[in-house]
Every structure is written in structure tokens, then in C-alpha cells.
Design a protein around this motif. Structure first.
Motif, PDB file in Angstrom:
ATOM      1  N   PHE A   1       0.841  -1.202   0.000  1.00 18.64           N
ATOM      2  CA  PHE A   1       0.000   0.000   0.000  1.00 18.64           C
ATOM      3  C   PHE A   1       0.876   1.252   0.000  1.00 18.64           C
ATOM      4  O   PHE A   1       0.686   2.153  -0.817  1.00 18.64           O
ATOM      5  N   PHE A   2       1.831   1.304   0.914  1.00 15.42           N
ATOM      6  CA  PHE A   2       2.663   2.504   1.032  1.00 15.42           C
ATOM      7  C   PHE A   2       3.610   2.678  -0.150  1.00 15.42           C
ATOM      8  O   PHE A   2       3.824   3.795  -0.619  1.00 15.42           O
ATOM      9  N   VAL A   3       4.142   1.582  -0.666  1.00 14.13           N
ATOM     10  CA  VAL A   3       4.962   1.660  -1.872  1.00 14.13           C
ATOM     11  C   VAL A   3       4.080   2.096  -3.050  1.00 14.13           C
ATOM     12  O   VAL A   3       4.507   2.868  -3.910  1.00 14.13           O
ATOM     13  N   GLY A   4       2.829   1.632  -3.062  1.00 22.67           N
ATOM     14  CA  GLY A   4       1.886   2.019  -4.110  1.00 22.67           C
ATOM     15  C   GLY A   4       1.554   3.500  -4.088  1.00 22.67           C
ATOM     16  O   GLY A   4       1.362   4.113  -5.145  1.00 22.67           O
ATOM     17  N   VAL A   5       1.474   4.094  -2.906  1.00 25.71           N
ATOM     18  CA  VAL A   5       1.244   5.543  -2.813  1.00 25.71           C
ATOM     19  C   VAL A   5       2.363   6.270  -3.555  1.00 25.71           C
ATOM     20  O   VAL A   5       2.118   7.164  -4.366  1.00 25.71           O
ATOM     21  N   TRP A   6       3.600   5.851  -3.303  1.00 26.37           N
ATOM     22  CA  TRP A   6       4.760   6.443  -3.977  1.00 26.37           C
ATOM     23  C   TRP A   6       4.703   6.196  -5.492  1.00 26.37           C
ATOM     24  O   TRP A   6       4.850   7.122  -6.291  1.00 26.37           O
ATOM     25  N   ALA A   7       4.499   4.940  -5.885  1.00 24.62           N
ATOM     26  CA  ALA A   7       4.520   4.576  -7.306  1.00 24.62           C
ATOM     27  C   ALA A   7       3.403   5.262  -8.085  1.00 24.62           C
ATOM     28  O   ALA A   7       3.621   5.746  -9.202  1.00 24.62           O
ATOM     29  N   CYS A   8       2.217   5.325  -7.503  1.00 32.84           N
ATOM     30  CA  CYS A   8       1.086   5.955  -8.202  1.00 32.84           C
ATOM     31  C   CYS A   8       1.242   7.472  -8.267  1.00 32.84           C
ATOM     32  O   CYS A   8       0.841   8.093  -9.257  1.00 32.84           O
ATOM     33  N   LYS A   9       1.836   8.071  -7.250  1.00 31.23           N
ATOM     34  CA  LYS A   9       2.091   9.512  -7.281  1.00 31.23           C
ATOM     35  C   LYS A   9       3.040   9.850  -8.430  1.00 31.23           C
ATOM     36  O   LYS A   9       2.771  10.748  -9.231  1.00 31.23           O
ATOM     37  N   ILE A  10       4.138   9.110  -8.523  1.00 26.71           N
ATOM     38  CA  ILE A  10       5.129   9.355  -9.579  1.00 26.71           C
ATOM     39  C   ILE A  10       4.539   9.068 -10.958  1.00 26.71           C
ATOM     40  O   ILE A  10       4.680   9.860 -11.889  1.00 26.71           O
ATOM     41  N   THR A  11       3.870   7.943 -11.086  1.00 27.47           N
ATOM     42  CA  THR A  11       3.317   7.560 -12.385  1.00 27.47           C
ATOM     43  C   THR A  11       2.237   8.533 -12.829  1.00 27.47           C
ATOM     44  O   THR A  11       2.209   8.946 -13.991  1.00 27.47           O
ATOM     45  N   GLY A  12       1.356   8.927 -11.908  1.00 28.68           N
ATOM     46  CA  GLY A  12       0.321   9.906 -12.249  1.00 28.68           C
ATOM     47  C   GLY A  12       0.922  11.219 -12.710  1.00 28.68           C
ATOM     48  O   GLY A  12       0.460  11.823 -13.691  1.00 28.68           O
ATOM     49  N   LYS A  13       1.951  11.664 -12.011  1.00 29.50           N
ATOM     50  CA  LYS A  13       2.620  12.921 -12.380  1.00 29.50           C
ATOM     51  C   LYS A  13       3.273  12.787 -13.753  1.00 29.50           C
ATOM     52  O   LYS A  13       3.129  13.669 -14.605  1.00 29.50           O
ATOM     53  N   ASN A  14       3.971  11.677 -13.976  1.00 30.16           N
ATOM     54  CA  ASN A  14       4.706  11.497 -15.237  1.00 30.16           C
ATOM     55  C   ASN A  14       3.810  11.242 -16.440  1.00 30.16           C
ATOM     56  O   ASN A  14       4.180  11.583 -17.559  1.00 30.16           O
ATOM     57  N   ILE A  15       2.641  10.646 -16.200  1.00 29.42           N
ATOM     58  CA  ILE A  15       1.745  10.361 -17.336  1.00 29.42           C
ATOM     59  C   ILE A  15       0.794  11.527 -17.593  1.00 29.42           C
ATOM     60  O   ILE A  15       0.170  11.612 -18.635  1.00 29.42           O
ATOM     61  N   GLY A  16       0.664  12.407 -16.587  1.00 27.81           N
ATOM     62  CA  GLY A  16      -0.156  13.602 -16.762  1.00 27.81           C
ATOM     63  C   GLY A  16      -1.576  13.477 -16.258  1.00 27.81           C
ATOM     64  O   GLY A  16      -2.386  14.374 -16.452  1.00 27.81           O
ATOM     65  N   VAL A  17      -1.914  12.377 -15.597  1.00 29.69           N
ATOM     66  CA  VAL A  17      -3.247  12.167 -15.026  1.00 29.69           C
ATOM     67  C   VAL A  17      -3.051  11.535 -13.653  1.00 29.69           C
ATOM     68  O   VAL A  17      -2.434  10.475 -13.541  1.00 29.69           O
ATOM     69  N   ALA A  18      -3.582  12.181 -12.626  1.00 30.63           N
ATOM     70  CA  ALA A  18      -3.346  11.721 -11.255  1.00 30.63           C
ATOM     71  C   ALA A  18      -3.779  10.278 -11.027  1.00 30.63           C
ATOM     72  O   ALA A  18      -3.120   9.533 -10.307  1.00 30.63           O
ATOM     73  N   ASP A  19      -4.881   9.863 -11.621  1.00 30.00           N
ATOM     74  CA  ASP A  19      -5.384   8.496 -11.446  1.00 30.00           C
ATOM     75  C   ASP A  19      -5.660   7.894 -12.821  1.00 30.00           C
ATOM     76  O   ASP A  19      -6.791   7.582 -13.169  1.00 30.00           O
ATOM     77  N   HIS A  20      -4.605   7.740 -13.594  1.00 28.30           N
ATOM     78  CA  HIS A  20      -4.728   7.209 -14.957  1.00 28.30           C
ATOM     79  C   HIS A  20      -5.241   5.772 -14.910  1.00 28.30           C
ATOM     80  O   HIS A  20      -4.885   5.000 -14.016  1.00 28.30           O
ATOM     81  N   GLY A  21      -6.062   5.405 -15.859  1.00 30.66           N
ATOM     82  CA  GLY A  21      -6.656   4.070 -15.906  1.00 30.66           C
ATOM     83  C   GLY A  21      -5.653   2.939 -15.990  1.00 30.66           C
ATOM     84  O   GLY A  21      -5.959   1.807 -15.610  1.00 30.66           O
ATOM     85  N   SER A  22      -4.450   3.221 -16.470  1.00 28.41           N
ATOM     86  CA  SER A  22      -3.434   2.166 -16.580  1.00 28.41           C
ATOM     87  C   SER A  22      -2.796   1.835 -15.237  1.00 28.41           C
ATOM     88  O   SER A  22      -2.089   0.827 -15.125  1.00 28.41           O
ATOM     89  N   MET A  23      -3.033   2.660 -14.233  1.00 30.77           N
ATOM     90  CA  MET A  23      -2.467   2.398 -12.908  1.00 30.77           C
ATOM     91  C   MET A  23      -3.388   1.427 -12.176  1.00 30.77           C
ATOM     92  O   MET A  23      -4.510   1.781 -11.822  1.00 30.77           O
ATOM     93  N   VAL A  24      -2.906   0.208 -11.958  1.00 30.98           N
ATOM     94  CA  VAL A  24      -3.744  -0.847 -11.382  1.00 30.98           C
ATOM     95  C   VAL A  24      -3.164  -1.441 -10.102  1.00 30.98           C
ATOM     96  O   VAL A  24      -3.727  -2.400  -9.565  1.00 30.98           O
ATOM     97  N   TRP A  25      -2.051  -0.894  -9.605  1.00 33.47           N
ATOM     98  CA  TRP A  25      -1.483  -1.411  -8.359  1.00 33.47           C
ATOM     99  C   TRP A  25      -2.498  -1.294  -7.238  1.00 33.47           C
ATOM    100  O   TRP A  25      -2.539  -2.129  -6.335  1.00 33.47           O
TER     101      TRP A  25
END
Length: 174
Positions: free
Chosen positions: A77-101
Motif C-alpha cells: 500500500f505505502f509503496v503504491g502511494v509512492w509509485a502511483c504519485k510518480i506515475t500519475g505525475k509522469n503520465i499527466g493524469v493523477a489516477d490514470h486508468g493504466s495504474m492498477v497497483w
């Protein structure tokens, strides 16, 4: 004086394998590629979670015990908070549909708390979880809209897992 320097890229990037492999956080957030599915990536991520949970629990039962799964889910969960924050920022959408962690961690929690269970019961858990995760009925929608960033991405799925487990508790009671 106006700046002629290009602004930070706020353009939404496409979820591709190249993007996923550009950062370890993307690999995790995008569920090792399951989030790149063109059809229902959240469902693909949840199916991957189910496969991993069953495969690891059956193949290595001395390692993947319920208490170890609880640790994996908590740390995940906590690693996912980090990974989703970075991925959302880099892809340009905070909760992009491709983020499934978020689906993976939440469904592992569901499976942990409904097992031991037969395949049919696990399938019902899958269907009920996907219902709550996709439709986001209140109060899940409230948390989805209220909390942003990596924590928001992860937390609304934990709430969906809670309602899945609550549904099971009510179903088993009656």
C-alpha cells in the motif's frame, strides 16, 4: 517579462510499454503491464492479483502465509502511494486508468480475508470487488473525489475492498 522557456509537460502521455519501463514506479503502478490492457485495465490488474495470490499461496505456502500476505499488502500500500504519485505525475493524469497497483493490493486484501475459499467464492469476491471499484457508489465516490495523489489512488480501492468484505459478511450471516 514573459518567459519563452517551454512549460513543464502537462500533456497526457500514452500508457505504453516504453513509458512503463521508463521508471520502476511505472512498472509497479501499471501492474507489471496488466494496466496496459486496452480493455478494462482495472479488471486485468485484478485478475493478475488473483492469479498471483493463488499461485504464490499454493506454490510456496510456507512463505506466503496469511501473516506474510498482511505484511506484503501493508508495505505494498505505502509503496503504491509512492509509485502511483510518480506515475500519475509522469503520465499527466493523477489516477490514470493504466495504474492498477491499487486494484492489486485491494484485491489481495479481499482474498486474504475470504480465504480459504473455493474458486466459486473467490469468483464472487472478484465480481463484487469489481462492482464497487468500477461504479464507486457512495461513500467510495466521496473518498475518490476527496483524496488525491498517490494516497487517493490507493485509498478508494481499499474502501472498495472494505465494502466487498462487508457484503461477504452480510451474505454469510444470512
Amino acid at each position: 517579462m514573459t518567459s519563452t522557456a517551454p512549460a513543464q509537460s502537462s500533456k497526457i502521455k500514452k500508457a505504453t510499454a516504453q513509458f512503463m519501463f521508463s521508471h520502476p514506479a511505472h512498472i509497479l503502478a501499471q501492474g507489471f503491464g496488466s494496466g496496459l490492457s486496452r480493455i478494462m485495465p482495472g479488471t486485468a490488474g485484478t485478475l493478475l492479483a488473483w492469479l498471483i495470490f493463488d499461485l504464490f499461496s499454493q506454490r510456496w505456502p510456507d512463505i506466503f502465509t496469511p501473516s506474510h500476505w498482511l505484511w506484503i499488502i501493508s508495505i505494498g500500500f505505502f509503496v503504491g502511494v509512492w509509485a502511483c504519485k510518480i506515475t500519475g505525475k509522469n503520465i499527466g493524469v493523477a489516477d490514470h486508468g493504466s495504474m492498477v497497483w491499487d486494484e492489486i493490493i485491494a484485491f489481495w486484501l479481499v482474498l486474504l480475508l475470504v480465504t480459504p475459499a473455493d474458486l466459486k467464492t473467490q469468483f464472487y469476491a472478484f465480481i463484487i470487488f469489481r462492482f464497487f471499484d468500477m461504479l464507486k457508489p457512495p461513500p467510495i465516490r466521496y473518498f475518490d473525489q476527496r483524496f488525491k495523489g498517490g494516497f487517493g489512488v490507493m485509498f478508494d480501492d481499499i474502501v472498495a475492498a472494505f465494502f466487498t468484505l462487508l457484503s461477504f459478511a452480510v451474505w454469510r450471516h444470512f
